[in-house]
Enzyme design. Sequence first.
Site, PDB file in Angstrom:
ATOM      1  N   ASP A 169      33.665  42.317  43.345  1.00 17.68           N
ATOM      2  CA  ASP A 169      33.341  43.257  42.256  1.00 17.68           C
ATOM      3  C   ASP A 169      32.010  43.970  42.454  1.00 17.68           C
ATOM      4  OD1 ASP A 169      35.624  43.122  40.626  1.00 17.68           O
ATOM      5  OD2 ASP A 169      35.018  41.156  39.888  1.00 17.68           O
ATOM      6  N   ASP A 213      42.613  46.157  40.859  1.00 20.21           N
ATOM      7  CA  ASP A 213      41.253  46.494  40.397  1.00 20.21           C
ATOM      8  C   ASP A 213      40.311  46.799  41.571  1.00 20.21           C
ATOM      9  OD1 ASP A 213      42.777  44.503  39.086  1.00 20.21           O
ATOM     10  OD2 ASP A 213      41.154  43.976  37.745  1.00 20.21           O
TER      11      ASP A 213
HETATM   12  N1  GLY Z   1      38.571  43.506  36.988  1.00 20.01           N
HETATM   13  C1  GLY Z   1      38.939  42.744  35.888  1.00 20.01           C
HETATM   14  C2  GLY Z   1      39.543  43.476  34.743  1.00 20.01           C
HETATM   15  O1  GLY Z   1      39.882  44.621  34.782  1.00 20.01           O
HETATM   16  O2  GLY Z   1      39.692  42.817  33.752  1.00 20.01           O
END
Ligand code: GLY
Length: 392
Positions: A115, A173
């Site tokens: 992330d 994501d």
């Molecule tokens: N990347 C985690 C979410 O979108 O909840």
Amino acid sequence: MTKMKIQNLTLIIALLSLFACQNQVQMTPQEKLISELDEQFTHFLSITPEGKEVPRSYPENNQIRMASPKDWTCGFPPGSMWYMYELTGDEKWKEAATKNTLKFEEVKNRTNTHDLGFMIYCSYGNAYRLTNIEAYKDVIIETSETLITRFNPTVGCIRSWDFGEWQYPVIIDNMMNLEMLFWASKVTGNSKYKEVAISHADVTMENHFREDMSSFHVVSYDTITGKPLEKQTHQGYSDDSAWSRGQAWGLYGYTMCYRETKDEKYLDVAQKIADFIIKNAPEDMIPFWDYNAPEIPNEPKDASAAAITASALFELSGYSAENKESYLNAANKIIESLNSEKYRAKIGTNKGFLLEHSTGHKPKESEVDVAINYADYYYLEALLRQKNINTK
Ligand code: GLY
């Protein structure tokens, strides 16, 4: 007080109110909105602590949930403060954004998360874009170097999670973390970051999408053969369902890949995802948390998915002559809904978060129908993109 003094005081108060009213009247709807967002987000600023935390969501167990440097959402509040600076030009926001960006510098060395784009590019990326200060640039390059350590050439993707039973999980994501890698190649002249991004985008395009162009949330790969082993959900309703925020991440990610490469295949995917979203969205264009949630319309909404979608559609409308109008209409409709009192919090409520009604992780009953910092970030970004389109 003499009668004369009271009359003078009344006159002054009347003149001041008239002046205030005139100022109000002279504001355009856009200026009024920005002024209200400024006031509301100032409340958010007042609950943002000095230490290494920022507000993440509210209410979670009746409290404000905080994000530390270990939390994937820690870059959004500083990023939102940079957007507030861009929207208002007020130095107060620059000061706040600077302070809250710098407190997460240690994230650049975290090798245990994918992330890093969310955490650093939303904060340091906007910081560098708006100030040109070299120190910000160095942190983003270091973070990009860290992120590519998670790339496996056999699979052709960056590994998303280190938890769970999956052999090599990649989530939709993760498309969002590629923007920082494209940027790193541009500023360093070293193509290695971009090569990782392109490989990740291509393999994801191959394996994450169904025939109707909805996407799976998680695809896990075999690290020996590089082939997909499992296609599942984690935050969605079922393995075969379309988790709303996942669709938004995919749309935003492939629109950005087209911007960075001008490769038509990314534009094609982005448009197909956009078509799925527009076709399946409810009347107000704010999706329920999963397009296949079983009790629709009695299911929680996800304003964050809508905000991400609006921001992406504003960008995509600039790339597609054929669908320009339809993407602009959809994005404008989302913003109209988010601006309305149904989704935008009343000033002074909601702990200063701008939007209500986002859903984080419904299957775990975590952050359901709450305010979430990434909804506000993409809402502000979408408003800026809308403003830029309208003033062109
Ligand atoms: N990347 C985690 C979410 O979108 O909840």
